[in-house]
Each structure stands twice: as structure tokens, then as C-alpha cells.
Design a protein around this motif. Sequence first.
Motif, PDB file in Angstrom:
ATOM      1  N   THR A 180     -13.088   2.167   9.925  1.00 34.21           N
ATOM      2  CA  THR A 180     -11.837   2.073   9.178  1.00 34.21           C
ATOM      3  C   THR A 180     -11.214   0.698   9.347  1.00 34.21           C
ATOM      4  N   TYR A 181     -10.781   0.120   8.244  1.00 34.37           N
ATOM      5  CA  TYR A 181     -10.051  -1.153   8.258  1.00 34.37           C
ATOM      6  C   TYR A 181      -8.776  -0.936   7.449  1.00 34.37           C
ATOM      7  N   SER A 182      -7.625  -1.075   8.081  1.00 31.33           N
ATOM      8  CA  SER A 182      -6.376  -0.745   7.391  1.00 31.33           C
ATOM      9  C   SER A 182      -5.284  -1.743   7.739  1.00 31.33           C
ATOM     10  N   GLY A 183      -4.230  -1.727   6.957  1.00 25.66           N
ATOM     11  CA  GLY A 183      -3.089  -2.606   7.177  1.00 25.66           C
ATOM     12  C   GLY A 183      -2.032  -2.332   6.126  1.00 25.66           C
ATOM     13  N   ASN A 184      -0.924  -3.038   6.204  1.00 25.27           N
ATOM     14  CA  ASN A 184       0.170  -2.869   5.253  1.00 25.27           C
ATOM     15  C   ASN A 184      -0.024  -3.832   4.091  1.00 25.27           C
ATOM     16  N   PHE A 185      -0.278  -3.279   2.914  1.00 23.52           N
ATOM     17  CA  PHE A 185      -0.498  -4.132   1.741  1.00 23.52           C
ATOM     18  C   PHE A 185       0.154  -3.484   0.528  1.00 23.52           C
ATOM     19  N   ARG A 186       0.903  -4.271  -0.208  1.00 25.67           N
ATOM     20  CA  ARG A 186       1.618  -3.770  -1.382  1.00 25.67           C
ATOM     21  C   ARG A 186       0.806  -4.076  -2.635  1.00 25.67           C
ATOM     22  N   ASP A 187       0.157  -3.037  -3.192  1.00 26.30           N
ATOM     23  CA  ASP A 187      -0.576  -3.253  -4.443  1.00 26.30           C
ATOM     24  C   ASP A 187      -0.039  -2.315  -5.518  1.00 26.30           C
TER      25      ASP A 187
END
Length: 287
Positions: A180-187
Motif C-alpha cells: 500500500t502507498y497512500s497519502g493526502n492528495f486532492r484530486d
Amino acid sequence: MNDNREEVYMTVGIVGYGVYIPKSRIKREEIAKVWGGRGKGENAVLNENEDIITMAIEASINAFEHSGLTDFKEIDAVYLGTDSPPNIEHSSIGVIAQTLGARRDIEVMDFTTSPRAGIAALKACVDAVKAGRVRYGLVIASDYRPASPGSNMEMFFGGGAGAFIVGSKDTIADFEEVYTYSGNFRDNWRGQADTYVKDYEPRFTRQYGYSEYVLNSARGLLSKTGLTIDQFQHIVFQQPDARLPTEMVRKLKATPEQTKAGSIFNDIGDTGAACLFIGLSSVFDRA
């Protein structure tokens, strides 16, 4: 104290799979005629009497029939992943489970707010089977996200559903590893007061959202497993459009042939949470 007991790993995988795609289609060139631009391919469009619940039920019936199970009461859990639930507060699983004839004492879980919802539901079900809490679990991904008129999303969004029966006996495909690779991103997002999905800036989303996250996820999985990309006969990517998966093929030094069987975008569009379920089922059809 010495403990010479060997740790036992349970093999968990897909016992049966099923898909439902609406019969109606709209060609993207027809959308382009109204708003301008160019369009290639077509999107699956829901009929008046269809929604994510009816699609989920159809896909589940197909998965159950394919699994070889004889009674739906063998199912111990139903997990649903969707980014377009009909209600903000009220589970969609109730009518699905009752229509399918499930027991009343099964475990049910809803996963939503992202196209990742289908995979999140699948991971949870796999863990439940590994833990021994669930013998057979039904995981459904069903989606048809609302797109604003004239937007890029109207050109691409399509509808569909996929379902997997997950268990540890008579599997056709096993789950071997997860990264898993995750983060805070606004799309893309849709608030409670919004009718349609919104996007921040398509080019920013493509470069710093999809490309970065998918690329790091794939590279992390390869590193974790010690495998190389050429050892995979089939690769399935999330498909928000036709171009981004092609870019991933190039950056990972894969080949178009590896993604051919699971490519569904040109035929039915961006199906959100259901995309990977449908794409993987397309691979199973050919494997």
C-alpha cells in the motif's frame, strides 16, 4: 523456551467471479458532438431501472454460479465497495443480501468515498477469511459516478459491477501479497451538497496523483516480493482514461501485451470502484 511449531499460512483466493455490465452504450463521439472536442470508444450507461444495487446483485449471482457453491447460505459475509451509493446514510447491502437469500447472521460492511473502495473491501474480506472468522465471503464492487454535463468526466464515466467469492478451498487465483502507498492528495471529490463529482485540475491529478501513486505502489510491490515486471503475464491498472495506464506501462518497462486482457476502458469507460474487479475478471476469462 524453544518453540518448534511451524507457522501455518492459509491460502486465500478467489473461488468464483462474476461481472455485470449494462447493455446500453453511448459513444464518446456523440458526447463530443455536443460539447466539442474528440471522443473515442464508448461508455456503459445504466437504464432507468438500474443502479449500483441492481448491478451488484446481478454480478453476485454470476459469481455464485461460477463458484460451484450450492447454497447462498454458505456465505458468511458480504462486503460492498462503491463510490456512488444511493444513500449517504443507509447501507445498500440489506437489499442485496436479502435478494440473494443470505443468512441474517452474516457480517456486512460498506466501503465508500473513493474508487479504492472495491479493493479496500477485498482486502478486508481476505483478512477475515485468513483469520478464520469467515469461511466464504462475497465482495462486490459496483459503481456509476455522476459526472457534470460538459466535463471530461462525462466523456469517460461508465457503469458496471464485479463480484468475487473469496475462500480458502478450490480457488482459481490466490492472493499472495499486498503493498500500500497512500497519502493526502486532492484530486476528485464530491461533497454532501454536490450533485456531481468535481476535479481539481486534470493535469495536476494525472502527474502528481495517479502517476505518482500507482508507480510507487507497483515498484513497492515488486520490491516486497522480489519479482520483476516481466514475470507477470497480466497486469491490471485502474483505468480513469486510456492514456494513464499506457504511461504506467512505459514507466514500469512493461509491455502493452501484459495489460491487453484487462483493458476495459475503451469498451465501457471509467467504472470507478468496479474497474479492477471487471478488469481482473476479463483476465480470468482469457487465462
